[in-house]
Design an enzyme around this catalytic site. Structure first.
Site, PDB file in Angstrom:
ATOM      1  N   LYS A 195       0.882  -1.171   0.000  1.00 51.90           N
ATOM      2  CA  LYS A 195       0.000   0.000   0.000  1.00 51.90           C
ATOM      3  C   LYS A 195       0.922   1.225   0.000  1.00 51.90           C
ATOM      4  O   LYS A 195       0.895   2.073   0.903  1.00 51.90           O
ATOM      5  CB  LYS A 195      -0.922  -0.065   1.241  1.00 51.90           C
ATOM      6  CG  LYS A 195      -2.005   0.978   1.294  1.00 51.90           C
ATOM      7  CD  LYS A 195      -3.135   0.724   0.312  1.00 51.90           C
ATOM      8  CE  LYS A 195      -4.153   1.850   0.379  1.00 51.90           C
ATOM      9  NZ  LYS A 195      -5.084   1.840  -0.764  1.00 51.90           N
ATOM     10  N   ASP A 227      -5.481  -3.092  -2.449  1.00 47.81           N
ATOM     11  CA  ASP A 227      -6.911  -3.001  -2.776  1.00 47.81           C
ATOM     12  C   ASP A 227      -7.152  -3.491  -4.201  1.00 47.81           C
ATOM     13  O   ASP A 227      -8.113  -4.216  -4.479  1.00 47.81           O
ATOM     14  CB  ASP A 227      -7.457  -1.584  -2.549  1.00 47.81           C
ATOM     15  CG  ASP A 227      -6.483  -0.488  -2.939  1.00 47.81           C
ATOM     16  OD1 ASP A 227      -5.331  -0.805  -3.302  1.00 47.81           O
ATOM     17  OD2 ASP A 227      -6.860   0.699  -2.903  1.00 47.81           O
ATOM     18  N   ASP A 251      -2.576 -12.328   5.194  1.00 43.49           N
ATOM     19  CA  ASP A 251      -3.604 -13.029   5.964  1.00 43.49           C
ATOM     20  C   ASP A 251      -4.930 -12.955   5.208  1.00 43.49           C
ATOM     21  O   ASP A 251      -5.622 -13.961   5.000  1.00 43.49           O
ATOM     22  CB  ASP A 251      -3.722 -12.325   7.335  1.00 43.49           C
ATOM     23  CG  ASP A 251      -4.617 -13.068   8.297  1.00 43.49           C
ATOM     24  OD1 ASP A 251      -5.033 -14.195   7.975  1.00 43.49           O
ATOM     25  OD2 ASP A 251      -4.907 -12.519   9.381  1.00 43.49           O
ATOM     26  N   ASP A 255      -6.688 -16.033   2.365  1.00 43.64           N
ATOM     27  CA  ASP A 255      -8.025 -16.607   2.572  1.00 43.64           C
ATOM     28  C   ASP A 255      -8.916 -16.352   1.362  1.00 43.64           C
ATOM     29  O   ASP A 255      -9.692 -17.214   0.957  1.00 43.64           O
ATOM     30  CB  ASP A 255      -8.688 -16.005   3.824  1.00 43.64           C
ATOM     31  CG  ASP A 255      -8.396 -16.843   5.059  1.00 43.64           C
ATOM     32  OD1 ASP A 255      -7.500 -17.709   4.981  1.00 43.64           O
ATOM     33  OD2 ASP A 255      -9.065 -16.645   6.090  1.00 43.64           O
TER      34      ASP A 255
END
Ligand code: NAD
Length: 363
Positions: A195, A227, A251, A255
């Site tokens: 980011k 993003d 993390d 997922d």
């Protein structure tokens, strides 16, 4: 060659799925002329029952003395098991955290691969899936926001909470090197996710990744904002090979990536340090709801064993053989209960042991 493998069977379905992975390793060893020696290590609930501790110092030493560790899963039913009446540092999961820390496992690898035969489990549209996808999420595991200083203090009459996100050059460089090394064994592309338009830690991340990239001229690399990456994973997952990212972004993205592949019983993982050592385990837990029934899917553990051969032992042909055998078994129509299609047509449901045997037969 001879390899010494620490084996943590653990709790719940752990012993069932690890037994099948060991069966596959032995068959690979016989085919390619390797000797795998196994040293059983106690961790989790079974260790609490035997020693009173989720992980003893002897168990840590045994893990350190191994060339790599293959693990099933640990823990029990968190509502009913007596293990969860113990203080937090005496519960099964404390053993795993202690092991990761003792072995300095800073790099977490999670592949997200879409099997043609399991396309139905993928929530994405056919035109997005295209030719399928095969990516590796490489997440930094010991730094960043989850390990920074934190506090909650009263200031001007209200509570204010702070979490700090810290990364040093050394931490970034070692994970970036690992990411590029992994890319060299794959399609030679790294997408470094950060980011950098907002965070200083991300700007340093980007600078160090660029320095590391200069040592890998064969690997193409790009930077992507987190993003955008979250969007691209569901818009065009086929574009990714290795996604390299820091702890919290990894993390969340890992997922997301695993959800688009389907069943938890198919997802392998590895945690590595800066030697060849690694801890290899399925992404799922100990599944106490199906433990002892002989129906758990052993494929994630078998694929974790293949990762161990590839990344800790540099046995790429042997790892390829396991991965091809898994593809063949799915193509031949065999499924464990968790990956059965909704209508159940044209496939045959098998249990844990049969799935292991069918994979061995296809090696
Ligand atoms: P879980 O992953 O064990 O189970 C979630 C669901 O997925 C269950 O319905 C289970 O039957 C199913 N499932 C999981 N693995 C499967 C497999 N190989 N084949 C078929 N179905 C499978 O998650 P949970 O129920 O939240 O946790 C149970 C225990 O596992 C808890 O004690 C938790 O702390 C522990 N846990 C351990 C690890 C680990 O050892 N690394 C990771 C996650 C959870």
């Amino acid at each position: 060659m001879t390899y010494n493998i620490g084996v943590i069977k653990g709790d719940g379905i752990g012993p069932e799925i690890v037994t099948e992975a060991v069966k596959v390793l032995d068959a690979v060893g016989a085919k390619f002329g390797h000797q795998f020696n196994y040293n059983e290590i106690l961790m989790g609930g079974c260790s609490i029952d035997t020693t009173g501790e989720p992980l003893t110092d002897e168990a840590i030493e045994a893990a350190k003395a191994s060339d790599a560790v293959l693990m099933g899963s640990i823990g029990g039913n968190t509502s009913t098991s007596p293990w969860y009446k113990l203080p937090a540092d005496k519960r099964p999961e404390a053993g795993l955290l202690k092991l990761r820390k003792s072995l300095n496992l800073f790099a977490n690898l999670r592949p997200a691969y879409l099997y043609e035969e399991l396309k139905e489990a993928c929530p994405l549209r056919d035109d997005i899936i295209g030719e399928g996808f095969d990516m590796m999420i490489m997440r930094e595991l010991t730094g960043g926001l989850y390990f920074g200083e934190r506090s909650t203090k009263e200031e001007n009459g209200q509570l204010v909470a702070r979490d700090s996100l810290t990364y040093s050059e050394t931490e970034i460089r070692r994970i970036a090197k690992r990411g590029f090394d992994i890319a060299m064994k794959r399609r030679k592309k790294v997408t470094s996710v950060d980011k950098a338009n907002v965070l200083d830690s991300s700007r340093l991340w980007r600078k160090i990744v660029e320095e590391v990239a200069a040592d890998y001229p064969e690997v193409s690399y790009e930077h992507m904002l987190v993003d955008n990456c979250a969007m691209q994973l569901v818009k065009d997952p086929g574009q990714f090979d290795v996604i390299l990212t820091e702890n919290m972004f990894g993390d969340i993205l890992s997922d997301e990536a695993s959800m688009v592949t389907g069943s938890i019983g198919m997802l392998s993982s590895a945690s590595l340090n800066d030697t060849k050592f690694g801890l290899y385990e399925p992404s799922g837990g100990s599944a106490p709801d199906i433990a002892g029934k002989g129906i758990a899917n052993p494929i994630a553990t078998i694929l974790s064993a293949a990762m161990m051969l590839r990344y800790s032992f540099d046995l790429d042909a042997e790892a390829d053989a396991i991965e091809s055998a898994v593809k063949k078994v799915l193509k031949d129509g065999f499924r464990t209960i968790d990956i059965m299609p909704r209508d159940g047509s044209n496939v045959k449901q098998v249990g844990t042991v049969d799935m292991g045997t069918l994979i061995v037969e296809r090696l």
